[in-house]
Motif scaffolding. Structure first.
Motif, PDB file in Angstrom:
ATOM      1  N   ARG A  65       0.835  -1.193   0.000  1.00  0.00           N
ATOM      2  CA  ARG A  65       0.000   0.000   0.000  1.00  0.00           C
ATOM      3  C   ARG A  65       0.875   1.250   0.000  1.00  0.00           C
ATOM      4  O   ARG A  65       1.808   1.361   0.791  1.00  0.00           O
ATOM      5  CB  ARG A  65      -0.898  -0.004   1.232  1.00  0.00           C
ATOM      6  CG  ARG A  65      -1.747   1.260   1.381  1.00  0.00           C
ATOM      7  CD  ARG A  65      -2.744   1.086   2.487  1.00  0.00           C
ATOM      8  NE  ARG A  65      -3.478   2.311   2.705  1.00  0.00           N
ATOM      9  CZ  ARG A  65      -4.526   2.409   3.505  1.00  0.00           C
ATOM     10  NH1 ARG A  65      -4.945   1.347   4.147  1.00  0.00           N
ATOM     11  NH2 ARG A  65      -5.157   3.552   3.664  1.00  0.00           N
ATOM     12  N   TYR A  67       1.621   4.198   1.373  1.00  0.00           N
ATOM     13  CA  TYR A  67       1.371   5.112   2.476  1.00  0.00           C
ATOM     14  C   TYR A  67       1.923   6.498   2.140  1.00  0.00           C
ATOM     15  O   TYR A  67       2.951   6.622   1.494  1.00  0.00           O
ATOM     16  CB  TYR A  67       2.031   4.595   3.754  1.00  0.00           C
ATOM     17  CG  TYR A  67       1.436   3.308   4.246  1.00  0.00           C
ATOM     18  CD1 TYR A  67       0.201   3.281   4.870  1.00  0.00           C
ATOM     19  CD2 TYR A  67       2.111   2.114   4.074  1.00  0.00           C
ATOM     20  CE1 TYR A  67      -0.343   2.094   5.317  1.00  0.00           C
ATOM     21  CE2 TYR A  67       1.572   0.921   4.520  1.00  0.00           C
ATOM     22  CZ  TYR A  67       0.346   0.924   5.146  1.00  0.00           C
ATOM     23  OH  TYR A  67      -0.178  -0.252   5.578  1.00  0.00           O
ATOM     24  N   HIS A 159      -1.777   2.522  11.425  1.00  0.00           N
ATOM     25  CA  HIS A 159      -1.459   1.228  10.816  1.00  0.00           C
ATOM     26  C   HIS A 159      -0.348   0.504  11.563  1.00  0.00           C
ATOM     27  O   HIS A 159       0.159  -0.508  11.066  1.00  0.00           O
ATOM     28  CB  HIS A 159      -1.050   1.416   9.359  1.00  0.00           C
ATOM     29  CG  HIS A 159      -2.069   2.126   8.531  1.00  0.00           C
ATOM     30  ND1 HIS A 159      -3.300   1.599   8.243  1.00  0.00           N
ATOM     31  CD2 HIS A 159      -2.038   3.354   7.938  1.00  0.00           C
ATOM     32  CE1 HIS A 159      -3.991   2.455   7.500  1.00  0.00           C
ATOM     33  NE2 HIS A 159      -3.245   3.519   7.309  1.00  0.00           N
ATOM     34  N   ASP A 201      -3.056  -3.430   8.802  1.00  0.00           N
ATOM     35  CA  ASP A 201      -3.693  -2.840   7.635  1.00  0.00           C
ATOM     36  C   ASP A 201      -4.053  -3.954   6.654  1.00  0.00           C
ATOM     37  O   ASP A 201      -3.172  -4.500   5.990  1.00  0.00           O
ATOM     38  CB  ASP A 201      -2.755  -1.829   6.972  1.00  0.00           C
ATOM     39  CG  ASP A 201      -3.412  -1.107   5.813  1.00  0.00           C
ATOM     40  OD1 ASP A 201      -4.604  -1.355   5.543  1.00  0.00           O
ATOM     41  OD2 ASP A 201      -2.741  -0.282   5.177  1.00  0.00           O
ATOM     42  N   ASP A 204      -2.637  -3.933   3.025  1.00  0.00           N
ATOM     43  CA  ASP A 204      -1.210  -4.078   2.744  1.00  0.00           C
ATOM     44  C   ASP A 204      -0.755  -5.472   3.144  1.00  0.00           C
ATOM     45  O   ASP A 204      -0.828  -5.834   4.316  1.00  0.00           O
ATOM     46  CB  ASP A 204      -0.421  -3.021   3.513  1.00  0.00           C
ATOM     47  CG  ASP A 204       1.036  -2.947   3.048  1.00  0.00           C
ATOM     48  OD1 ASP A 204       1.505  -3.908   2.408  1.00  0.00           O
ATOM     49  OD2 ASP A 204       1.684  -1.928   3.326  1.00  0.00           O
TER      50      ASP A 204
END
Length: 227
Positions: A65, A67, A159, A201, A204
């Motif tokens: 992911r 971020y 997260h 998360d 991810d």
């Protein structure tokens, strides 16, 4: 399956040997092409995103992911946990090797040319090597109640899961029997300790981060997981 040089009339069967296996595994070159003889020019895989520092490879074939990155410094902690900020400076032997490399290169050039040319080459080579060492050790690790920043990679507190300080033995196991190729790593080879930070998360697939630090307990406390 079939090469362009094969003769016609094979029908539905191919008695010749197949080409080599597709390039696969974690470091995939191109899923659409076979790897034959010759030198293959690798390209940067799509999963190496902006979170990967220079000279640090995120060895994983997943799509992590993206971020958001923090371009400003972390604010001082408003809670009971003190902020941790650390520069991963290279140790003295690395600087000595850089200077020595310049001196040795200059000596080799001086043998083949003149003293003046050798001196210039030595200074330029040493300066370049020192610059590389300085840049490599300029990476920083920051931790506070806002989250964790490792170089340019940022993990928000929302997260962040557990934070485990790792001594030299635990750090070695983290890359051996306890390792995971999907993990995000931000390491320096001259630092033998670090922290393992798990992610909470579902979007991810990265299981955890491994971040080098000379003060793993301090990082854990800054993230609210210390004693």
């Amino acid at each position: 399956m079939d090469e362009g040089s094969e003769s016609l009339g094979q029908g539905d069967r191919d008695a010749s040997r197949h080409e080599r296996a597709f390039a696969g595994g974690e470091l995939d070159i191109d899923r659409g092409d076979q790897v034959g003889t010759g030198i293959v020019g690798p390209r940067v895989p799509r999963w190496l995103d902006a979170r990967v520092e220079t000279l640090d490879l995120h060895v994983g074939a997943h799509v992590a992911r993206p971020y958001p990155r923090r371009v400003r410094p972390l604010r001082h902690s408003r809670g009971v946990n003190a902020e941790h900020r650390e520069r991963l400076t290279a140790p003295l032997p690395w600087w000595l090797v850089a200077v020595g490399a310049g001196a040795f290169t200059g000596w080799l050039v001086r043998v083949a040319t003149t003293f003046e040319i050798g001196l210039v080459v030595a200074v330029v080579t040493a300066a370049a090597a020192v610059t590389v060492v300085a840049a490599y050790g300029a990476a920083t690790v920051q931790a506070s109640d806002e989250g964790l920043r490792a170089g340019r990679a940022w993990l928000d507190r929302a997260h962040l899961g557990t934070v485990e300080p790792l001594d030299a033995e635990g750090w070695s196991r983290a890359f051996g029997e306890d390792g995971d190729l999907r993990a995000f790593t931000f390491t320096r080879p001259y630092i033998r300790t670090g922290v393992r930070v798990t992610l909470e998360d579902p979007a991810d697939p990265t299981p955890f981060w491994l971040v080098s630090t000379r003060f793993p307990a301090s990082v854990a406390r800054a993230l609210g997981h210390g004693d």
